[in-house]
Write an enzyme that holds these catalytic residues in place. Structure first.
Site, mmCIF file in Angstrom:
data_model
loop_
_atom_site.group_PDB
_atom_site.id
_atom_site.type_symbol
_atom_site.label_atom_id
_atom_site.label_comp_id
_atom_site.label_asym_id
_atom_site.label_seq_id
_atom_site.Cartn_x
_atom_site.Cartn_y
_atom_site.Cartn_z
ATOM 1 N N ARG A 437 0.972 -1.078 -0.068
ATOM 2 C CA ARG A 437 -0.063 -0.081 -0.117
ATOM 3 C C ARG A 437 0.854 1.372 -0.014
ATOM 4 O O ARG A 437 1.983 1.285 0.637
ATOM 5 C CB ARG A 437 -0.961 0.061 1.418
ATOM 6 C CG ARG A 437 -1.528 -1.275 1.142
ATOM 7 C CD ARG A 437 -2.478 -1.217 2.485
ATOM 8 N NE ARG A 437 -3.253 -2.520 2.612
ATOM 9 C CZ ARG A 437 -4.164 -2.929 3.656
ATOM 10 N NH1 ARG A 437 -4.058 -2.164 4.671
ATOM 11 N NH2 ARG A 437 -4.803 -4.081 3.336
ATOM 12 N N HIS A 459 -9.577 -15.925 5.300
ATOM 13 C CA HIS A 459 -11.045 -15.684 4.963
ATOM 14 C C HIS A 459 -11.896 -17.000 5.142
ATOM 15 O O HIS A 459 -11.621 -17.844 4.693
ATOM 16 C CB HIS A 459 -10.878 -15.323 3.338
ATOM 17 C CG HIS A 459 -10.501 -14.028 3.451
ATOM 18 N ND1 HIS A 459 -9.074 -13.974 3.188
ATOM 19 C CD2 HIS A 459 -10.957 -12.596 3.761
ATOM 20 C CE1 HIS A 459 -8.704 -12.814 2.921
ATOM 21 N NE2 HIS A 459 -9.771 -11.812 3.437
#
Length: 735
Positions: A437, A459
């Site tokens: 990022r 997840h």
RNA sequence: GCCAACGUAGCUCAGUUGGCAGAGCAGCUGAUUUGUAAUCAGCCGGUCGUGGGUUCGAAUCCCUCCGUUGGCUCCA
């Protein structure tokens, strides 16, 4: 509350006693009636949970029936500290107005550790000027002038602020306080400030005050607005408390992971590699490996499946998830398959922003042609949407990749890689996934905020019925992980959407579902949690773990997020037992958060002295002299074979020096070996914390040390010398 | 990204009004062969963050850029 000021009131004190007073009497008068000592100690008063000035007339505070449930607050009450600090902010502002000309006051609230005040002035306030400002502060405190409150209606207030050349206050009356018919002011000598209060009776009550730093801040937090100068300070009722607080700040500085990380060779960040890009040095990497191995084993036993995914993915993947458009500014620029990709991308952006002249448009078309790009579907006369589609269609064929900003889209595709049955759910996919990022330069901070980070990401894809059980299990996992590193003081923040904001994706119904499920499980768990509207991720609500370290600082670490939206965007489905297709629900979770941040926090929490199971060097063998070196190497071999992280200090010199170096390197144990030990098959064990433990058979030392590793024993080696200070409440004064 | 401060040897830091760049630790070499927090000696090491300017002369004064720090804003 009654505005009638002169009438008799009945004061009810906490111990149940009732007193009659005239309406113009004040809480201070009540205190004086009890004792002069109490009157001297009174800081403020509390009426039905509201903190008020000790000099407010009781008539203004009374209920309809003329009663006043009154609690007198002294410096023993935690909420009194806030009052003191807010008054300290006024005193500081007054001093600063004496030192500098043309000071425009903004806001001066309290914080958990002290206070600040924002100023607008042309001159730059420097820390070198602090002694001068503090000297003025001392004068003001010495004069012991009272704080006086008065109320004006909006027009009068506006005029007063205008007369005082306080344009920020005028603006605030016009905007922020637009709905208030009257506003209050406080006067202290020549200093008059628009302020909600409350304040201490007089400046002399500030026994200890110190300016801490000066920094920039935006007016009303708006980054596009003007930049103000913010001066931070703190104040206490007692000089000892101030000294303890400063010592705590000093302790935090001593534990700075950037300093300790360099000193102990744990990690490095250097500009040659790039800002915010962390190099894990061998010792730091060992800590990380210990954390990863621990969690991997734990996840495998809890029914998770390991997966791997690449570091880049097609931009379309993140357009589908929504990450690319939503976080465009804080991502690294896409990698283009064609050399003109960047040109078309910038072109597309300009079109979207509506600031592309037809002249420039022609130039872009010509430039594209120079590179052999024929945009047959692009008609300058067409609508913006049609033109953007033409560019996008070209980009689709000519691949754009993004450095992975998030793992979830990849895991969604792993879910979608084969047809799914309800019998496979819950499907728990985990990966130590590295993401990139482009954080703003000013945000970068050691390992705490970096541009490349590895999440202990997973997840969980499950049926709607399984959501609560899975969420409960992830909360339990996070608690287990925190407890394993000795972090037992934490609370949960339930971050919800802001109903008035448009930044969130997905239907109202999805959000209600998700928020309700999270809240239900947290309530059921009996854990302490607070709700924060507006703090949710753009795709779903989350439960964040706010962890307190051993010197009382709070860190946001692990997170659990519930998501009904990404499965929808990726059109994920499974076949239910009713033979029809259903959409799974996703849970994003990361107990550490990021390995970088978690490790950085651990460095500070342990002051670099890791417990055995995390330590990069668990034991160092110290031969008495070269004569014992062969035996030392043999002992080290045994320790190594027992799975311990061991080194041998083969340097020249006395054993005292070797011990000192090992202590300074924060090695958990030392094994001193000389001729005596060699003869007996012993080693003389020395504990970093408790010192010499005497000679013992090598096998005994191994048993002792491996036990400590296996049990993940946490012994806090470096105790904080700072006194823990009760934090004052977070409520700040608006003006 | 914005405001401010800072940037001298691997690390921690001196460096006077602009006048030959220093110390401790670390490292290397040698001596020493050591019993629970520093054995001794010698040596090596810096285009003073970068680029420009002022000046006879710049680590020192001015500007640019890069980086770091404290905050602000942001944080999937």
């Amino acid at each position: 509350m009654s505005t009638a000021s002169i009438q008799n009131v009945e004061v009810c004190l906490p111990d149940g006693t009732k007193q009659k007073h005239p309406g113009d009497a004040t809480p201070m008068d009540v205190a004086r009636g009890i004792s002069e000592g109490l009157a001297r100690a009174v800081v403020a008063a509390e009426v039905e949970g509201k903190i008020v000035d000790s000099f407010r007339p009781l008539g203004e505070l009374a209920n309809e029936d003329g009663s006043v449930p009154l609690k007198l607050l002294t410096n023993r009450d935690a909420s009194a500290l806030d009052v003191l600090r807010h008054s300290a902010a006024h005193v500081m502002a007054r001093a600063i107005m004496r030192v500098y000309d043309g000071v425009s006051l903004a806001f001066g609230p309290t914080t958990s550790g002290g206070f600040y005040y924002d100023f607008d002035l042309s001159e730059k306030i420097s820390e070198d000027d602090f002694p001068k400002i503090e000297a003025e502060i001392k004068k003001i405190i010495k004069a012991k002038e009272p704080f006086e409150r008065f109320v004006l209606d909006r027009d009068e207030a506006r005029k007063l602020c205008d007369d005082l050349n306080q344009d920020l206050k005028v603006e605030h009356i016009d905007t922020g306080l637009g709905d208030q018919p009257t506003v209050s002011f406080y006067r202290q000598g020549e200093f008059v400030d628009l302020c909600r209060g409350p304040h201490i009776p007089h400046a002399g009550m500030i026994k200890a005050i110190k300016l801490l730093s000066v920094a920039g801040a935006y007016w009303k937090g708006d980054a596009s607005g003007r930049q103000l100068q913010r001066v931070y300070g703190t104040a206490f009722f007692d000089k000892k408390e101030l000294a303890a607080y400063l010592e705590q700040l000093e302790e935090a500085r001593r534990r700075d992971h950037r300093v300790l990380g360099k000193q102990h060779g744990l990690f490095a960040i250097n500009p040659e590699v790039g800002q915010g890009l962390c190099l894990w040095l061998p010792k730091g990497a060992r800590v990380r490996v210990a954390l990863e191995d621990f969690l991997r084993k734990e996840l495998l036993s809890r029914g998770y499946d390991p997966v791997y995914s690449p570091h880049i993915g097609r931009v379309e993947l993140y357009e589908t998830s929504g990450h690319f458009p939503y976080y465009r500014d804080s991502q690294f620029a896409p990698l283009f398959g064609s050399e003109v990709g960047g040109l078309l991308d910038a072109w597309n952006t300009r079109l979207g922003e509506g600031n592309l002249s037809s002249d420039d448009e022609d130039k872009l078309i010509a430039a594209a042609e120079v590179f052999g790009v024929k945009l047959n579907d692009y008609k300058p006369s067409a609508s913006v949407e049609a033109k953007q589609k033409a560019l996008h269609d070209w980009q689709l064929v000519n691949e754009r990749y993004l450095l992975k900003p998030m793992n979830c889209p990849h895991h969604c595709q792993i879910f979608a890689a084969e047809p799914r049955s309800y019998r496979q759910l819950p499907l728990r996919l985990f990966e130590f996934g590295t993401v990139y990022r482009h954080e703003q330069t000013g945000e970068l901070n050691g390992m705490m905020r970096v541009r490349g980070l590895t999440q202990d990401d997973a997840h969980i894809f499950c049926t709607p019925e399984q959501v609560e059980e899975e969420f409960r299990a992830t909360i339990e996992l996070t608690q287990f992980v925190l407890q394993s590193v000795g972090l037992n003081d934490y609370r949960v923040q339930l971050s919800l959407r802001d109903p008035d904001s448009s930044k969130y994706v997905g239907s109202e119904e999805n959000w209600d579902h998700a928020e309700g499920a999270l809240r239900g499980v947290l309530q059921h768990s009996g854990m302490e949690f607070n709700e924060e509207p507006g703090e949710a991720a753009f795709y779903g609500p989350k439960a964040d773990f706010m962890v307190r370290d051993c010197i009382g600082r709070s860190w946001q670490l692990g997170t659990v997020q519930l998501d009904y939206n990404l499965p929808q965007r990726f059109k994920l489905q499974y076949k239910g037992n009713d033979n029809s297709t259903h959409q799974p629900v996703m849970i994003h979770r990361a107990p550490f958060g990021s390995l970088e941040r978690f490790t950085g926090m651990l460095i500070e929490h342990f002051a670099g002295a890791f417990p055995m199971w995390l330590a990069p060097e668990q034991i160092r063998v110290l031969p008495l002299s070269d004569k014992s070196l062969d035996y030392a190497v043999a002992v080290a071999k045994q320790l190594d074979e027992a799975g311990l992280k061991v080194t041998v200090d083969s340097s020249d010199g006395k054993v005292q020096a070797k011990i000192r170096n090992a202590q300074l390197d924060l090695v958990n144990y030392m094994a001193v070996v000389g001729p005596k030990e060699a003869e007996m098959g012993h080693l003389a064990l020395r504990d970093r914390i408790d010192g010499d433990l005497g000679a013992m058979p090598v096998a005994e030392a191994i048993a002792r040390l491996t036990d400590e590793v296996k049990n993940r024993t946490v012994r806090q080696a470096v105790k904080s010398s700072a006194v823990s200070i009760a934090e004052s409440s977070e409520t700040s004064h608006e003006y």
